[in-house]
Scaffold this motif. Structure first.
Motif, PDB file in Angstrom:
ATOM      1  N   GLN A  73       0.728  -1.113  -0.107  1.00 30.80           N
ATOM      2  CA  GLN A  73       0.197  -0.086   0.203  1.00 30.80           C
ATOM      3  C   GLN A  73       0.878   1.196   0.050  1.00 30.80           C
ATOM      4  O   GLN A  73       0.599   2.102  -0.710  1.00 30.80           O
ATOM      5  N   TYR A  74       1.686   1.446   0.798  1.00 34.17           N
ATOM      6  CA  TYR A  74       2.909   2.073   0.917  1.00 34.17           C
ATOM      7  C   TYR A  74       3.550   2.747  -0.554  1.00 34.17           C
ATOM      8  O   TYR A  74       3.718   3.756  -0.915  1.00 34.17           O
ATOM      9  N   ILE A  83      12.321  -1.603  -8.473  1.00 32.36           N
ATOM     10  CA  ILE A  83      13.368  -2.477  -8.896  1.00 32.36           C
ATOM     11  C   ILE A  83      12.964  -3.659  -9.023  1.00 32.36           C
ATOM     12  O   ILE A  83      12.198  -4.312  -8.271  1.00 32.36           O
ATOM     13  N   TYR A  84      13.299  -4.514 -10.202  1.00 30.68           N
ATOM     14  CA  TYR A  84      12.790  -5.595 -10.761  1.00 30.68           C
ATOM     15  C   TYR A  84      14.099  -6.695 -10.845  1.00 30.68           C
ATOM     16  O   TYR A  84      14.885  -6.210 -11.840  1.00 30.68           O
ATOM     17  N   TYR A  85      14.113  -7.650 -10.120  1.00 32.10           N
ATOM     18  CA  TYR A  85      15.392  -8.562 -10.150  1.00 32.10           C
ATOM     19  C   TYR A  85      15.137  -9.895 -11.011  1.00 32.10           C
ATOM     20  O   TYR A  85      14.254 -10.525 -10.449  1.00 32.10           O
ATOM     21  N   LEU A  86      15.399  -9.970 -12.247  1.00 30.00           N
ATOM     22  CA  LEU A  86      15.153 -11.099 -13.060  1.00 30.00           C
ATOM     23  C   LEU A  86      16.170 -11.980 -12.893  1.00 30.00           C
ATOM     24  O   LEU A  86      17.290 -11.891 -13.130  1.00 30.00           O
ATOM     25  N   LEU A 151      16.767  -2.120   3.130  1.00 35.58           N
ATOM     26  CA  LEU A 151      17.148  -0.839   2.968  1.00 35.58           C
ATOM     27  C   LEU A 151      15.955  -0.104   2.684  1.00 35.58           C
ATOM     28  O   LEU A 151      15.698   0.992   2.434  1.00 35.58           O
ATOM     29  N   GLY A 152      14.568  -0.871   2.712  1.00 33.26           N
ATOM     30  CA  GLY A 152      13.305  -0.255   2.514  1.00 33.26           C
ATOM     31  C   GLY A 152      13.357   0.196   0.950  1.00 33.26           C
ATOM     32  O   GLY A 152      12.326   1.042   0.611  1.00 33.26           O
ATOM     33  N   LEU A 153      13.802  -0.434   0.012  1.00 33.58           N
ATOM     34  CA  LEU A 153      13.710  -0.104  -1.582  1.00 33.58           C
ATOM     35  C   LEU A 153      12.538  -1.180  -2.100  1.00 33.58           C
ATOM     36  O   LEU A 153      12.317  -2.116  -1.367  1.00 33.58           O
ATOM     37  N   ALA A 154      11.701  -0.459  -3.014  1.00 30.96           N
ATOM     38  CA  ALA A 154      10.546  -1.069  -3.702  1.00 30.96           C
ATOM     39  C   ALA A 154      11.051  -2.125  -4.679  1.00 30.96           C
ATOM     40  O   ALA A 154      11.204  -1.668  -5.846  1.00 30.96           O
ATOM     41  N   ALA A 155      11.467  -3.302  -4.258  1.00 30.13           N
ATOM     42  CA  ALA A 155      11.966  -4.198  -5.058  1.00 30.13           C
ATOM     43  C   ALA A 155      11.428  -5.612  -4.963  1.00 30.13           C
ATOM     44  O   ALA A 155      10.508  -5.861  -4.057  1.00 30.13           O
ATOM     45  N   TYR A 156      11.319  -6.151  -6.247  1.00 23.82           N
ATOM     46  CA  TYR A 156      10.606  -7.404  -6.606  1.00 23.82           C
ATOM     47  C   TYR A 156      11.678  -8.416  -7.219  1.00 23.82           C
ATOM     48  O   TYR A 156      12.381  -7.808  -8.009  1.00 23.82           O
ATOM     49  N   PRO A 232      10.999 -10.326   4.060  1.00 25.88           N
ATOM     50  CA  PRO A 232      11.034  -9.397   5.393  1.00 25.88           C
ATOM     51  C   PRO A 232      12.304  -8.621   5.368  1.00 25.88           C
ATOM     52  O   PRO A 232      13.171  -9.117   5.069  1.00 25.88           O
ATOM     53  N   GLY A 233      12.170  -7.393   5.557  1.00 27.99           N
ATOM     54  CA  GLY A 233      13.603  -6.518   6.138  1.00 27.99           C
ATOM     55  C   GLY A 233      13.746  -6.848   7.380  1.00 27.99           C
ATOM     56  O   GLY A 233      12.975  -7.219   8.106  1.00 27.99           O
ATOM     57  N   TYR A 234      14.956  -6.277   7.897  1.00 27.52           N
ATOM     58  CA  TYR A 234      15.428  -6.688   9.192  1.00 27.52           C
ATOM     59  C   TYR A 234      14.742  -5.566  10.199  1.00 27.52           C
ATOM     60  O   TYR A 234      15.343  -4.297  10.089  1.00 27.52           O
ATOM     61  N   LEU A 235      13.880  -6.014  10.758  1.00 30.44           N
ATOM     62  CA  LEU A 235      13.255  -5.039  11.846  1.00 30.44           C
ATOM     63  C   LEU A 235      13.027  -3.616  11.334  1.00 30.44           C
ATOM     64  O   LEU A 235      13.101  -2.599  12.116  1.00 30.44           O
TER      65      LEU A 235
END
Length: 644
Positions: A73-74, A83-86, A151-156, A232-235
């Motif tokens: 949602q954010y 970022i899309y990692y193929l 790092l809180g990046l919008a990554a997939y 999940p990111g770390y904490l």
């Protein structure tokens, strides 16, 4: 192995991992019993240890779901660049313990299981590995997803949901025997099927050039069903997504002639389509030009790009100006190609932009080049992908046309820079014409990307100055280095909790998210107390490993000796043979000077060989595990099967 850590050790580990307190233990116990009852339909009288593992996994997953939804949602609200990692490989491994640590739940789950009379370490051992990779390439992909979430990046991450991952290895009479890795046989509590986002992927067919544009017709369709796994990111409450595609034949697959005989055969033929996601090719740095492999590569690319474009068009930014939204596609979308396996994403994006979105070549090429970046993983000639043109023409006729056009424009540019240099044109062409005509996928990646990187300083230097020198001479800024990294959550907190806790006592626990803080340890280089504590941690770890070897193989080793460990895929450049020669050298030194005071050493070598090896030419040099006493000063422990 049962837990043997003391209360003080557990307290240290809780401190370093930043884990939650015991206030949620009662809730975790309630959740555990609820999932055992309602999800698994069991009670404590009939439940197995696997049932207990699944119940624990589900309560941990419950804590992920809210964060996962809020993260997405954010991203929708803020509309950041994504970022899309193929990658055709994601070597994820086990998920439970990593997720508990990243969510800060491990101590509470540990205590809850203890109060329920269960050993959390025994439950963790039940989980099947998601072995969807061969080695470094797949593990790097998994580490990147973890790091980007932290790092809180919008990554997939995008890949294939292989039913069978990297083969299990058994050693029988000194020989490697492969067994299928049926990792999904008990289900996967971490994934969520998303059939509502199923997408078509096309193969074969023919191309028509009409006044209304280019059309790819008479193609066979395979459906790509997405399965999402939270990352999940770390904490930090960020939970990103890894989306893996599973191949499914459509319901009307080959059902054009409806009679009983044809119907039965048509249903059986569905396997031909669904084989695409059946098994991971077990090759590490070796190229096999199999049609199924090319299908896998296009399958993940075609499904992922449709999904990426759908998400792009649904964003707030694109909906403001739907007509011209692709002008800013590269400002909102970054796609990283993990080696050449997803190289077909380049002509596929060109096809979508030109044939579907009706964008001209020049604009489509600008968008494509600014969107993609390419990571090279190897310079071995046998590993570089070169696909036969005949196979391309049969399987992906439109993409071959686009690659030819890319190559023609590319060579026109080279010809203008180096007139009369036919050898350079031949070296730099995307199409190799010596013998069987082939497409050089590395050249396609370089020409179609705005950045190219190796994974180590020396590797990147070789790429730039030797392997792809012709390309770097023209665009030197394009070639970069990104040294391989790992996530310290899995490879320090999980693998060496004692050392992680000791470091945290000295410099605080924040270093887990900022490894630069390890420089603070310079102040303790000459600190006798700290050095003693580090030595104690190392010795404790050696005792655990020695106990495991004795339990599994009945071999006792000297716990005061140097542990010399070499675990890699069996391959010439991994240097197992060099290591064996060094062992012989050490042995001969002992024989030459038997009275000299040598430091005892235990050597352990292990690794899987690639399953494509010709066994008729192979000879075993050692059984799976043997201990050879060398004069009483050194023991050689071989956990290796050498097949070359």
């Amino acid at each position: 192995m049962a837990k043997q850590s003391t209360a003080s050790e557990r307290k240290k580990q809780i401190t370093i991992r930043g884990l939650g307190g015991l206030e949620t233990v009662s809730g975790l116990k309630l959740g555990f019993n609820r999932h055992l009852h309602f999800t698994l339909v069991k009670d404590r009288n009939v439940a197995t240890m696997r049932d207990y593992y699944l119940a624990l996994a589900h309560i941990v997953r419950d804590h992920l779901v809210g964060r996962w939804i809020r993260t997405q949602q954010y991203y929708y609200d803020k509309d950041p660049k994504r970022i899309y990692y193929l990658s055709l490989e994601f070597y994820i491994g086990r998920t439970l313990q990593n997720t508990m640590i990243n969510l800060g739940l491990e101590s509470s789950c540990d205590e809850a299981m203890y109060q329920l009379g269960l050993d959390i370490e025994e439950l963790e051992e039940i989980e099947d590995d998601a072995g969807l990779g061969n080695g470094g390439l797949g593990r790097l992909a998994a580490c990147f997803l973890d790091s980007m979430a932290t790092l809180g990046l919008a990554a997939y991450g995008y890949g294939i949901r292989y039913e069978y991952g990297i083969f299990n290895q058994k050693i029988k009479d000194g020989w490697q025997v492969e067994e299928a890795d049926d990792w999904l046989r008990h289900g996967n509590p971490w994934e969520k099927a998303r059939p509502e986002y199923v997408l078509p992927v096309y193969f074969y067919g023919r191309v028509l050039h009409t006044k209304d544009g280019v059309k790819w017709i008479d193609a066979e369709v395979v459906l790509a069903i997405p399965y999402d796994t939270p990352v999940p990111g770390y904490l930090n409450n960020t939970v990103n997504t890894m989306r893996l595609w599973s191949a499914k034949a459509p319901n009307d697959f080959h059902l054009h002639h409806f009679n009983v005989g044809d119907y039965i055969q048509a249903v059986l033929d569905r396997n031909l389509a669904e084989n695409i996601s059946r098994v991971l090719y077990p090759n590490d740095n070796f190229f096999e030009g199999k049609e199924l492999r090319l299908k896998q590569e296009y399958f993940v690319v075609a499904a992922s790009l449709q999904d990426i474009i759908r998400r792009f068009k649904a964003s707030k930014f694109s909906r403001k100006d739907v007509k011209n939204c692709f002008d800013s596609f590269a400002d909102k979308v970054a796609i990283q190609l993990n080696d050449t396996h997803p190289a077909l994403a380049i002509p596929e994006l060109m096809r979508i932009l030109m044939d579907i979105e009706k964008i001209g070549w020049d604009q489509a090429w600008k968008i494509t080049k600014n969107t993609f970046a390419y990571t090279n993983h190897t310079i071995l000639p046998e590993a570089l992908e070169r696909w036969p043109v005949d196979l391309f023409e049969k399987l992906l006729p439109r993409h071959l046309e686009i690659i030819y056009e890319i190559n023609q424009r590319h060579l026109h540019k080279i010809r203008s820079l180096y007139p009369g240099d036919d050898q350079r044109l031949r070296r730099m062409s995307l199409v190799e014409e010596d013998g069987e005509k082939k497409i050089n996928m590395a050249h396609l990646c370089i020409v179609g990307s705005h950045a190219v990187n190796g994974v180590a300083k020396i590797h990147s230097k070789i790429i730039k100055e030797q392997v792809f020198k012709d390309f770097s001479d023209i665009e030197p800024v394009k070639f970069q280095n990104k040294t391989n990294g790992i996530t310290p959550r899995r490879w320090l907190l999980l693998c060496n909790p004692g050392l992680a806790a000791l470091i945290a006592e000295k410099i605080g626990g924040d270093y887990i998210k900022d490894m630069n803080q390890l420089q603070k340890l310079h102040a303790y280089v000459n600190n006798d107390g700290f050095i003693h504590d580090v030595t104690s941690v190392k010795q404790e770890n050696k005792v655990k490993l020695a106990s495991l070897l004795e339990k599994e193989y009945g071999i006792k080793i000297n716990m005061s000796s140097i542990f010399d460990v070499h675990v890699k895929r069996i391959h010439e450049y991994k240097r197992q043979l060099m290591n064996c020669l060094y062992i012989i050298v050490m042995y001969n030194r002992i024989r030459k000077e038997p009275n000299k005071n040598f430091v005892p050493r235990t050597v352990m070598i292990g690794g899987k060989d690639e399953a494509h090896q010709d066994l008729e030419t192979c000879q075993p040099i050692a059984p799976s595990v043997c201990s050879v006493p060398l004069l009483s000063d050194i023991k050689l422990l071989l956990a290796i099967i050498w097949l070359s």
